[in-house]
Motif scaffolding. Structure first.
Motif, PDB file in Angstrom:
ATOM      1  N   PHE A 195       0.935   0.529   2.813  1.00 41.60           N
ATOM      2  CA  PHE A 195       1.011   0.200   4.234  1.00 41.60           C
ATOM      3  C   PHE A 195       0.394  -1.194   4.418  1.00 41.60           C
ATOM      4  O   PHE A 195       0.095  -1.866   3.440  1.00 41.60           O
ATOM      5  N   ASP A 196       0.243  -1.640   5.664  1.00 37.75           N
ATOM      6  CA  ASP A 196      -0.250  -2.998   5.897  1.00 37.75           C
ATOM      7  C   ASP A 196      -1.657  -3.206   5.340  1.00 37.75           C
ATOM      8  O   ASP A 196      -1.913  -4.179   4.616  1.00 37.75           O
ATOM      9  N   LYS A 197      -2.570  -2.301   5.674  1.00 35.53           N
ATOM     10  CA  LYS A 197      -3.970  -2.494   5.295  1.00 35.53           C
ATOM     11  C   LYS A 197      -4.523  -1.387   4.407  1.00 35.53           C
ATOM     12  O   LYS A 197      -5.693  -1.424   4.019  1.00 35.53           O
ATOM     13  N   THR A 198      -3.696  -0.408   4.098  1.00 31.61           N
ATOM     14  CA  THR A 198      -4.098   0.686   3.227  1.00 31.61           C
ATOM     15  C   THR A 198      -2.951   1.027   2.295  1.00 31.61           C
ATOM     16  O   THR A 198      -1.849   0.501   2.427  1.00 31.61           O
ATOM     17  N   SER A 199      -3.210   1.921   1.365  1.00 31.30           N
ATOM     18  CA  SER A 199      -2.161   2.387   0.457  1.00 31.30           C
ATOM     19  C   SER A 199      -2.564   3.749  -0.089  1.00 31.30           C
ATOM     20  O   SER A 199      -3.679   4.223   0.140  1.00 31.30           O
ATOM     21  N   MET A 200      -1.639   4.382  -0.819  1.00 27.92           N
ATOM     22  CA  MET A 200      -1.886   5.690  -1.408  1.00 27.92           C
ATOM     23  C   MET A 200      -1.671   5.608  -2.910  1.00 27.92           C
ATOM     24  O   MET A 200      -0.753   4.926  -3.382  1.00 27.92           O
ATOM     25  N   GLY A 201      -2.534   6.292  -3.666  1.00 33.91           N
ATOM     26  CA  GLY A 201      -2.432   6.257  -5.108  1.00 33.91           C
ATOM     27  C   GLY A 201      -2.577   7.638  -5.720  1.00 33.91           C
ATOM     28  O   GLY A 201      -3.243   8.519  -5.167  1.00 33.91           O
ATOM     29  N   LEU A 202      -1.943   7.825  -6.874  1.00 36.42           N
ATOM     30  CA  LEU A 202      -2.025   9.066  -7.635  1.00 36.42           C
ATOM     31  C   LEU A 202      -2.948   8.842  -8.818  1.00 36.42           C
ATOM     32  O   LEU A 202      -2.755   7.905  -9.601  1.00 36.42           O
ATOM     33  N   ILE A 203      -3.967   9.682  -8.955  1.00 34.05           N
ATOM     34  CA  ILE A 203      -4.888   9.567 -10.084  1.00 34.05           C
ATOM     35  C   ILE A 203      -4.170  10.067 -11.336  1.00 34.05           C
ATOM     36  O   ILE A 203      -3.840  11.241 -11.447  1.00 34.05           O
ATOM     37  N   MET A 204      -3.920   9.159 -12.278  1.00 35.05           N
ATOM     38  CA  MET A 204      -3.169   9.499 -13.474  1.00 35.05           C
ATOM     39  C   MET A 204      -4.071   9.930 -14.628  1.00 35.05           C
ATOM     40  O   MET A 204      -3.633  10.606 -15.556  1.00 35.05           O
TER      41      MET A 204
END
Length: 367
Positions: free
Chosen positions: A335-344
């Motif tokens: 997103f503009d100021k945030t994001s989402m991540g998957l712990i691999m």
């Protein structure tokens, strides 16, 4: 020997003993196989984990191989063989093909994905972080034909806006407001899809029939037309992140600790250069040790009230321990100021506030 010459000799020594590790440098895992037969349910990341210490570098392992122009054209039944081309490890493939009814040669099953999309599918389509002003401008669910406080599939709900007849919409539940822990800057509002619907009657108060529901819809939920921003792509090519100063902003469900295959929010987004596929190393701040009056090191958990005050006001009495590696994550939605991540990968539990670092770029020869 003067100081300048001494420095030159030191630099020359380092150049001989330190190798720059970039996206093309791979380290094979001890005991790796020489061949591997692709199975149903495999992912590119999983397969690379059999061969590499850093499985996220699979594009280098496969991408430069002319036999695998597109890594997504690898199928169950294919046999992968590890070879060395110009001294660099590469995987070559012998494809497993069958004849279709029409007599054409085609792959036996669907191509394997980069990661297990079932782990992130709901977040690709359901979770967004949006600007508060944009959210405030959306119409809301006022009520519904059913007297129930909760509305589900096939129910008709009333929306306080004149929406085009036949338009497909998504209904969002507003959730947490995210802020930067250091500056206090508002990073956005989390919204979660509760249902999809279609406008069946347009007017000052429009009627929307719910076509699907992921959770119950209630009054006050926001209504927005389906757009490209709400349906994110599911194609990821991992690469080392280049954004500095990022940290874990929140966990899904406000869980205190998370681990492998869990999803977290990051406090950096597209405005900071974060892109889908970016890989970060996760670190926990090293403990701060102070030296007590008796000369004995005192850990944080053992400090007295006096020692806490001493540590707060006097940096000279504090020695910070090295940061501790906790794992790696891959960004899949930005997103503009945030994001989402998957712990691999995780060696230790991950918490809100953990630091996200650019993956290591230097290694000693022989490591």
């Amino acid at each position: 020997m003067d100081l300048c010459m001494r420095r030159l000799l030191i630099l020359a020594f380092l150049a001989l003993n330190i190798t720059q590790v970039n996206a093309d440098t791979l380290t094979l895992k001890a005991g790796h196989p020489d061949t591997y037969v692709v199975k149903k349910g495999d992912t590119l990341w999983d397969i690379s984990g059999y061969f590499l210490k850093d499985p996220w570098r699979w594009p280098t392992l496969w991408g430069h191989n002319p036999q695998i122009a597109n890594p997504h054209l690898i199928y169950p039944g294919d046999r992968l063989t590890l070879v060395f081309i110009d001294g660099k490890p590469r995987l070559v493939v012998k494809q497993h093909l069958v004849k279709s009814v029409e007599g054409r040669i085609k792959p036996k099953n669907g191509a394997i994905p980069a990661v297990d999309l079932s782990l992130i599918h709901q977040y690709l389509n359901q979770n967004r972080v949006v600007d508060e002003q944009w959210l405030d401008g959306l119409p809301i669910v006022l009520s519904g034909e059913s007297p129930s406080r909760h509305h589900i599939i096939d129910d008709i709900v009333y929306v306080n806006a004149k929406l085009p007849s036949g338009q497909k919409v998504l209904i969002y539940q507003p959730a947490r407001e995210f802020t930067n822990k250091d500056s206090g800057e508002v990073l956005g509002r989390e919204i979660i899809v509760s249902a999809s619907g279609r406008v069946v009657d347009s007017g000052d108060i429009s009627k929307v029939q719910l076509l699907s529901n992921l959770r119950e819809t209630r009054v006050g939920f926001k209504v927005a037309p389906v757009d490209d921003d709400s349906l994110m792509p599911a194609y990821f090519v991992p690469q080392a992140a280049q954004t500095e100063g990022a940290s874990v902003l929140a966990t899904v469900g406000n869980i205190r600790e998370v681990g492998k295959l869990d999803v977290v929010y990051l406090d950096k987004g597209s405005e900071d250069g974060v892109r889908p596929g970016n890989v970060f190393s996760i670190y926990r701040d090293g403990e701060e040790i102070i030296i007590g009056n008796d000369g004995v090191p005192v850990r944080v958990i053992d400090r007295t009230s006096y020692e806490k005050v001493l540590a707060y006001f006097s940096e000279d009495n504090v020695t910070k321990m090295p940061d501790i590696f906790h794992g790696k994550l891959m960004v899949f939605k930005v997103f503009d100021k945030t994001s989402m991540g998957l712990i691999m990968h995780s060696d230790r539990p991950v918490r809100v506030g953990d630091k996200l670092m650019i993956p290591e770029k230097l290694t000693l020869k022989g490591q």
